[in-house]
Design a protein around this motif. Structure first.
Motif, PDB file in Angstrom:
ATOM      1  N   MET A  18       0.834  -1.171   0.000  1.00 38.44           N
ATOM      2  CA  MET A  18       0.000   0.000   0.000  1.00 38.44           C
ATOM      3  C   MET A  18       0.877   1.231   0.000  1.00 38.44           C
ATOM      4  N   LYS A  19       0.469   2.265  -0.734  1.00 39.82           N
ATOM      5  CA  LYS A  19       1.199   3.530  -0.770  1.00 39.82           C
ATOM      6  C   LYS A  19       0.204   4.677  -0.771  1.00 39.82           C
ATOM      7  N   ILE A  20       0.597   5.745  -0.150  1.00 38.71           N
ATOM      8  CA  ILE A  20      -0.115   7.015  -0.276  1.00 38.71           C
ATOM      9  C   ILE A  20       0.908   8.016  -0.772  1.00 38.71           C
ATOM     10  N   ILE A  21       0.604   8.669  -1.882  1.00 41.37           N
ATOM     11  CA  ILE A  21       1.530   9.625  -2.489  1.00 41.37           C
ATOM     12  C   ILE A  21       0.884  11.000  -2.430  1.00 41.37           C
ATOM     13  N   ARG A  22       1.570  11.937  -1.852  1.00 46.72           N
ATOM     14  CA  ARG A  22       1.133  13.336  -1.823  1.00 46.72           C
ATOM     15  C   ARG A  22       1.833  14.029  -2.986  1.00 46.72           C
ATOM     16  N   SER A  23       1.190  14.032  -4.143  1.00 43.65           N
ATOM     17  CA  SER A  23       1.849  14.476  -5.370  1.00 43.65           C
ATOM     18  C   SER A  23       2.345  15.911  -5.299  1.00 43.65           C
ATOM     19  N   ARG A  24       1.654  16.791  -4.626  1.00 43.21           N
ATOM     20  CA  ARG A  24       2.071  18.201  -4.558  1.00 43.21           C
ATOM     21  C   ARG A  24       3.389  18.399  -3.828  1.00 43.21           C
ATOM     22  N   SER A  25       3.800  17.436  -3.029  1.00 46.27           N
ATOM     23  CA  SER A  25       5.066  17.578  -2.305  1.00 46.27           C
ATOM     24  C   SER A  25       6.227  16.900  -3.040  1.00 46.27           C
ATOM     25  N   PHE A  26       5.968  16.308  -4.208  1.00 51.53           N
ATOM     26  CA  PHE A  26       7.023  15.623  -4.961  1.00 51.53           C
ATOM     27  C   PHE A  26       7.716  16.593  -5.912  1.00 51.53           C
ATOM     28  N   THR A  27       8.990  16.831  -5.652  1.00 52.17           N
ATOM     29  CA  THR A  27       9.833  17.633  -6.539  1.00 52.17           C
ATOM     30  C   THR A  27      11.210  16.983  -6.558  1.00 52.17           C
ATOM     31  N   PRO A  28      11.537  16.266  -7.636  1.00 54.04           N
ATOM     32  CA  PRO A  28      12.842  15.613  -7.724  1.00 54.04           C
ATOM     33  C   PRO A  28      13.952  16.623  -8.012  1.00 54.04           C
ATOM     34  N   SER A  29      15.165  16.146  -8.116  1.00 61.55           N
ATOM     35  CA  SER A  29      16.329  17.021  -8.314  1.00 61.55           C
ATOM     36  C   SER A  29      16.480  17.516  -9.746  1.00 61.55           C
ATOM     37  N   ARG A  30      15.731  16.933 -10.691  1.00 62.13           N
ATOM     38  CA  ARG A  30      15.850  17.352 -12.091  1.00 62.13           C
ATOM     39  C   ARG A  30      14.488  17.263 -12.777  1.00 62.13           C
ATOM     40  N   ALA A  31      14.364  18.033 -13.859  1.00 58.88           N
ATOM     41  CA  ALA A  31      13.133  17.995 -14.648  1.00 58.88           C
ATOM     42  C   ALA A  31      12.893  16.581 -15.167  1.00 58.88           C
ATOM     43  N   TRP A  32      11.663  16.175 -15.179  1.00 61.84           N
ATOM     44  CA  TRP A  32      11.191  14.854 -15.605  1.00 61.84           C
ATOM     45  C   TRP A  32      11.656  13.725 -14.684  1.00 61.84           C
ATOM     46  N   GLY A  33      12.184  14.092 -13.520  1.00 58.83           N
ATOM     47  CA  GLY A  33      12.477  13.070 -12.531  1.00 58.83           C
ATOM     48  C   GLY A  33      11.173  12.364 -12.174  1.00 58.83           C
TER      49      GLY A  33
ATOM     50  N   LEU B 220       8.884   9.341  -9.803  1.00 63.88           N
ATOM     51  CA  LEU B 220       8.648   8.460  -8.662  1.00 63.88           C
ATOM     52  C   LEU B 220       7.807   7.314  -9.200  1.00 63.88           C
ATOM     53  N   GLU B 221       8.371   6.110  -9.198  1.00 59.07           N
ATOM     54  CA  GLU B 221       7.593   4.971  -9.676  1.00 59.07           C
ATOM     55  C   GLU B 221       6.592   4.580  -8.606  1.00 59.07           C
ATOM     56  N   ILE B 222       5.331   4.581  -8.988  1.00 55.40           N
ATOM     57  CA  ILE B 222       4.259   4.252  -8.057  1.00 55.40           C
ATOM     58  C   ILE B 222       3.928   2.771  -8.130  1.00 55.40           C
ATOM     59  N   ALA B 223       3.831   2.244  -9.365  1.00 55.44           N
ATOM     60  CA  ALA B 223       3.476   0.834  -9.517  1.00 55.44           C
ATOM     61  C   ALA B 223       3.957   0.312 -10.856  1.00 55.44           C
ATOM     62  N   ASN B 224       4.186  -1.004 -10.882  1.00 54.17           N
ATOM     63  CA  ASN B 224       4.453  -1.725 -12.124  1.00 54.17           C
ATOM     64  C   ASN B 224       3.512  -2.921 -12.107  1.00 54.17           C
ATOM     65  N   MET B 225       2.513  -2.843 -12.965  1.00 54.21           N
ATOM     66  CA  MET B 225       1.476  -3.877 -12.982  1.00 54.21           C
ATOM     67  C   MET B 225       1.605  -4.676 -14.266  1.00 54.21           C
ATOM     68  N   ASN B 226       2.319  -5.808 -14.166  1.00 51.29           N
ATOM     69  CA  ASN B 226       2.510  -6.691 -15.320  1.00 51.29           C
ATOM     70  C   ASN B 226       3.076  -5.959 -16.531  1.00 51.29           C
ATOM     71  N   GLY B 227       4.106  -5.116 -16.278  1.00 48.71           N
ATOM     72  CA  GLY B 227       4.781  -4.426 -17.373  1.00 48.71           C
ATOM     73  C   GLY B 227       4.194  -3.079 -17.748  1.00 48.71           C
ATOM     74  N   ILE B 228       3.160  -2.635 -17.051  1.00 44.73           N
ATOM     75  CA  ILE B 228       2.595  -1.298 -17.255  1.00 44.73           C
ATOM     76  C   ILE B 228       2.964  -0.463 -16.034  1.00 44.73           C
ATOM     77  N   THR B 229       3.716   0.618 -16.270  1.00 50.13           N
ATOM     78  CA  THR B 229       4.170   1.435 -15.150  1.00 50.13           C
ATOM     79  C   THR B 229       3.270   2.646 -14.951  1.00 50.13           C
ATOM     80  N   THR B 230       3.180   3.049 -13.699  1.00 49.87           N
ATOM     81  CA  THR B 230       2.517   4.289 -13.314  1.00 49.87           C
ATOM     82  C   THR B 230       3.564   5.088 -12.559  1.00 49.87           C
ATOM     83  N   ARG B 231       3.875   6.279 -13.114  1.00 47.81           N
ATOM     84  CA  ARG B 231       4.914   7.107 -12.499  1.00 47.81           C
ATOM     85  C   ARG B 231       4.442   8.546 -12.367  1.00 47.81           C
TER      86      ARG B 231
END
Length: 103
Positions: free
Chosen positions: A1-16, A18-29
């Protein structure tokens, strides 16, 4: 289980991402960016949902370049073979669902 607060996500570079899930080869990031991506065609279908900010999505249909502005809450679906590029209008956070390893 995960809870992601998307508004607080800022990686160190553009297009960085956070992989949320990989469901049988389909990714959600979760991506953050303030820079354009690059023109590309995915290996499969892609769903691109704007969670925060605005994004100008440019795409080509029948060799003609078109664009639309995606607002927070809007979704862009790129079918197989759709050439496209995202240009954020300021900072944006987007949720991308696509085949693992896609461009």
């Amino acid at each position: 289980m995960k809870i992601i607060r998307s508004r607080s996500f800022t990686p160190s570079r553009a297009w960085g991402a956070l992989e949320i899930a990989n469901m049988n080869g389909i990714t959600t990031r979760l991506h953050w960016t303030d820079q354009p991506y690059k023109w590309h065609v995915n290996d499969g279908e892609e769903v691109f949902a704007v969670l925060d900010g605005r994004v100008e999505m440019r795409y080509r249909e029948d060799g003609i370049e078109r664009s639309t502005v995606l607002e927070t809450g809007d979704v862009f679906y790129a079918s197989v073979g759709t050439e496209h590029v995202a240009h954020p209008l300021g900072a944006a956070r987007v949720l991308v669902v696509e085949t693992q390893g896609s461009v």
